[in-house]
Design a protein around this motif. Structure first.
Motif, PDB file in Angstrom:
ATOM      1  N   PRO A   1      68.219  54.658  41.745  1.00 24.26           N
ATOM      2  CA  PRO A   1      68.188  56.007  42.330  1.00 24.26           C
ATOM      3  C   PRO A   1      67.004  56.871  41.906  1.00 24.26           C
ATOM      4  O   PRO A   1      67.160  57.967  41.370  1.00 24.26           O
ATOM      5  N   SER A   2      65.816  56.363  42.116  1.00 28.49           N
ATOM      6  CA  SER A   2      64.601  57.172  41.939  1.00 28.49           C
ATOM      7  C   SER A   2      63.469  56.487  42.696  1.00 28.49           C
ATOM      8  O   SER A   2      63.615  55.350  43.157  1.00 28.49           O
ATOM      9  N   LEU A   3      62.370  57.194  42.808  1.00 30.16           N
ATOM     10  CA  LEU A   3      61.185  56.601  43.432  1.00 30.16           C
ATOM     11  C   LEU A   3      60.367  55.925  42.338  1.00 30.16           C
ATOM     12  O   LEU A   3      59.456  56.511  41.757  1.00 30.16           O
ATOM     13  N   LEU A   4      60.740  54.692  42.037  1.00 33.27           N
ATOM     14  CA  LEU A   4      60.013  53.964  40.999  1.00 33.27           C
ATOM     15  C   LEU A   4      58.528  53.910  41.333  1.00 33.27           C
ATOM     16  O   LEU A   4      58.163  53.887  42.510  1.00 33.27           O
ATOM     17  N   PRO A   5      57.664  53.924  40.323  1.00 33.08           N
ATOM     18  CA  PRO A   5      57.944  53.737  38.892  1.00 33.08           C
ATOM     19  C   PRO A   5      58.420  54.985  38.146  1.00 33.08           C
ATOM     20  O   PRO A   5      58.575  54.952  36.930  1.00 33.08           O
TER      21      PRO A   5
ATOM     22  N   LYS B   1      62.612  55.424  35.322  1.00 29.36           N
ATOM     23  CA  LYS B   1      63.356  54.189  35.062  1.00 29.36           C
ATOM     24  C   LYS B   1      64.548  54.523  34.167  1.00 29.36           C
ATOM     25  O   LYS B   1      64.527  55.496  33.422  1.00 29.36           O
ATOM     26  N   GLY B   2      65.589  53.711  34.250  1.00 31.19           N
ATOM     27  CA  GLY B   2      66.746  53.930  33.389  1.00 31.19           C
ATOM     28  C   GLY B   2      67.730  54.926  33.962  1.00 31.19           C
ATOM     29  O   GLY B   2      67.903  55.026  35.185  1.00 31.19           O
ATOM     30  N   LEU B   3      68.377  55.693  33.085  1.00 27.85           N
ATOM     31  CA  LEU B   3      69.487  56.562  33.464  1.00 27.85           C
ATOM     32  C   LEU B   3      69.061  58.020  33.713  1.00 27.85           C
ATOM     33  O   LEU B   3      67.911  58.381  33.473  1.00 27.85           O
ATOM     34  N   ASN B   4      70.031  58.811  34.205  1.00 28.36           N
ATOM     35  CA  ASN B   4      69.858  60.260  34.403  1.00 28.36           C
ATOM     36  C   ASN B   4      68.661  60.603  35.283  1.00 28.36           C
ATOM     37  O   ASN B   4      67.921  61.556  35.021  1.00 28.36           O
TER      38      ASN B   4
ATOM     39  N   SER C   1      63.255  41.958  37.175  1.00 30.50           N
ATOM     40  CA  SER C   1      62.417  41.218  36.239  1.00 30.50           C
ATOM     41  C   SER C   1      62.943  41.452  34.822  1.00 30.50           C
ATOM     42  O   SER C   1      63.896  42.196  34.619  1.00 30.50           O
ATOM     43  N   LYS C   2      62.316  40.828  33.853  1.00 28.80           N
ATOM     44  CA  LYS C   2      62.765  40.959  32.466  1.00 28.80           C
ATOM     45  C   LYS C   2      62.583  42.382  31.938  1.00 28.80           C
ATOM     46  O   LYS C   2      63.285  42.805  31.030  1.00 28.80           O
ATOM     47  N   LYS C   3      61.649  43.120  32.513  1.00 34.64           N
ATOM     48  CA  LYS C   3      61.395  44.492  32.090  1.00 34.64           C
ATOM     49  C   LYS C   3      62.193  45.458  32.956  1.00 34.64           C
ATOM     50  O   LYS C   3      62.169  45.354  34.191  1.00 34.64           O
ATOM     51  N   LEU C   4      62.897  46.399  32.352  1.00 33.20           N
ATOM     52  CA  LEU C   4      63.812  47.290  33.049  1.00 33.20           C
ATOM     53  C   LEU C   4      63.143  48.053  34.199  1.00 33.20           C
ATOM     54  O   LEU C   4      62.124  48.716  34.005  1.00 33.20           O
ATOM     55  N   ASP C   5      63.731  47.924  35.397  1.00 32.25           N
ATOM     56  CA  ASP C   5      63.317  48.676  36.585  1.00 32.25           C
ATOM     57  C   ASP C   5      61.811  48.564  36.855  1.00 32.25           C
ATOM     58  O   ASP C   5      61.164  49.538  37.268  1.00 32.25           O
ATOM     59  N   SER C   6      61.277  47.384  36.618  1.00 32.17           N
ATOM     60  CA  SER C   6      59.828  47.205  36.748  1.00 32.17           C
ATOM     61  C   SER C   6      59.429  46.084  37.698  1.00 32.17           C
ATOM     62  O   SER C   6      58.244  45.779  37.835  1.00 32.17           O
ATOM     63  N   GLY C   7      60.410  45.470  38.354  1.00 32.43           N
ATOM     64  CA  GLY C   7      60.092  44.388  39.284  1.00 32.43           C
ATOM     65  C   GLY C   7      59.407  44.894  40.540  1.00 32.43           C
ATOM     66  O   GLY C   7      59.399  46.103  40.833  1.00 32.43           O
ATOM     67  N   LYS C   8      58.847  43.985  41.307  1.00 31.64           N
ATOM     68  CA  LYS C   8      58.112  44.334  42.531  1.00 31.64           C
ATOM     69  C   LYS C   8      58.999  45.113  43.490  1.00 31.64           C
ATOM     70  O   LYS C   8      60.143  44.749  43.757  1.00 31.64           O
ATOM     71  N   ILE C   9      58.463  46.207  44.014  1.00 32.70           N
ATOM     72  CA  ILE C   9      59.201  47.068  44.940  1.00 32.70           C
ATOM     73  C   ILE C   9      59.278  46.420  46.317  1.00 32.70           C
ATOM     74  O   ILE C   9      58.286  45.910  46.841  1.00 32.70           O
ATOM     75  N   ILE C  10      60.485  46.448  46.900  1.00 31.75           N
ATOM     76  CA  ILE C  10      60.691  45.918  48.251  1.00 31.75           C
ATOM     77  C   ILE C  10      60.597  47.052  49.268  1.00 31.75           C
ATOM     78  O   ILE C  10      59.789  47.006  50.183  1.00 31.75           O
TER      79      ILE C  10
END
Length: 205
Positions: free
Chosen positions: A128-132, A135-138, A159-168
């Motif tokens: 629920p955010s416009l990554l990057p 990331k994470g909560l709140n 990916s292994k890194k939180l909320d850091s995988g390729k954006i679809i």
């Protein structure tokens, strides 16, 4: 030759009647399961590329588990605290059900890196955010606190890194001066219900 043509015609007719073969999918949840419900409804469409074959939760009281009864989908509850033991059990069920796609939908656990590495299919998540950003909560509180004009949601590969995988795909909403975390969450959730199916269609195309 005529017999072969008749067999091909029959096969083409069967494909039209039954639709394309669907990718077996597991949805991981922790809460109300609103995105789960959206995905189940999506999976019922003839041209949808997936079927929901398994619901997994880390929380026995997750409200979204009611959809397993309503739609006759197998459910399993796993605690991710005993990681080595439960990973084996989870993989056993995923293999048993021939799962090729995992959709994280409000799943409030971080998947262990060895789980991500060993799973041979695809794992995606909706955030629920416009990554990057955020990331994470709140995420909603942080967007409002920083006086952002826009927020939104993102579907991405896990990916292994939180909320850091390729954006679809991403979807944007405007933050009004009257918004608080609750109202913003509701606006974004409506977008999520459309974005997740669209993202699956995109990667399965």
């Amino acid at each position: 030759m005529v017999k072969l043509l008749l067999e091909i015609t029959k096969l083409n007719l069967m494909v039209k009647l039954t639709g394309p073969k669907k990718t077996k999918t597991a949805v991981f949840i922790s809460g109300t399961g609103s995105n789960l419900l959206s995905l189940i409804k999506f999976s019922k469409k003839k041209r949808c590329p997936i079927s929901i074959d398994l619901i997994i939760s880390n929380y026995v009281k997750a409200k979204g588990l009611k959809y397993s009864v309503k739609f006759n989908i197998e459910k399993k509850i796993f605690s991710f605290k005993k990681k080595n033991l439960n990973n084996k059990k989870i993989f056993s069920y995923l293999q048993k059900k021939k799962i090729k796609l995992i959709c994280l939908a409000g799943f409030m656990e971080i998947l262990p890196s060895d789980f991500i590495k060993k799973f041979k299919g695809t794992i995606i998540n909706i955030h629920p955010s416009l990554l990057p950003k955020y990331k994470g909560l709140n995420t909603h509180e942080r967007a409002i606190k920083n006086e952002d004009k826009f927020s939104g949601c993102t579907v991405h590969y896990v990916s292994k890194k939180l909320d850091s995988g390729k954006i679809i795909l991403q979807s944007k909403v405007r933050i009004s001066s009257k918004d608080n975390a609750t109202s913003l969450a509701k606006k974004i959730l409506k977008k999520e219900h459309k974005l997740y199916p669209a993202s699956i269609s995109k990667i399965m195309d």
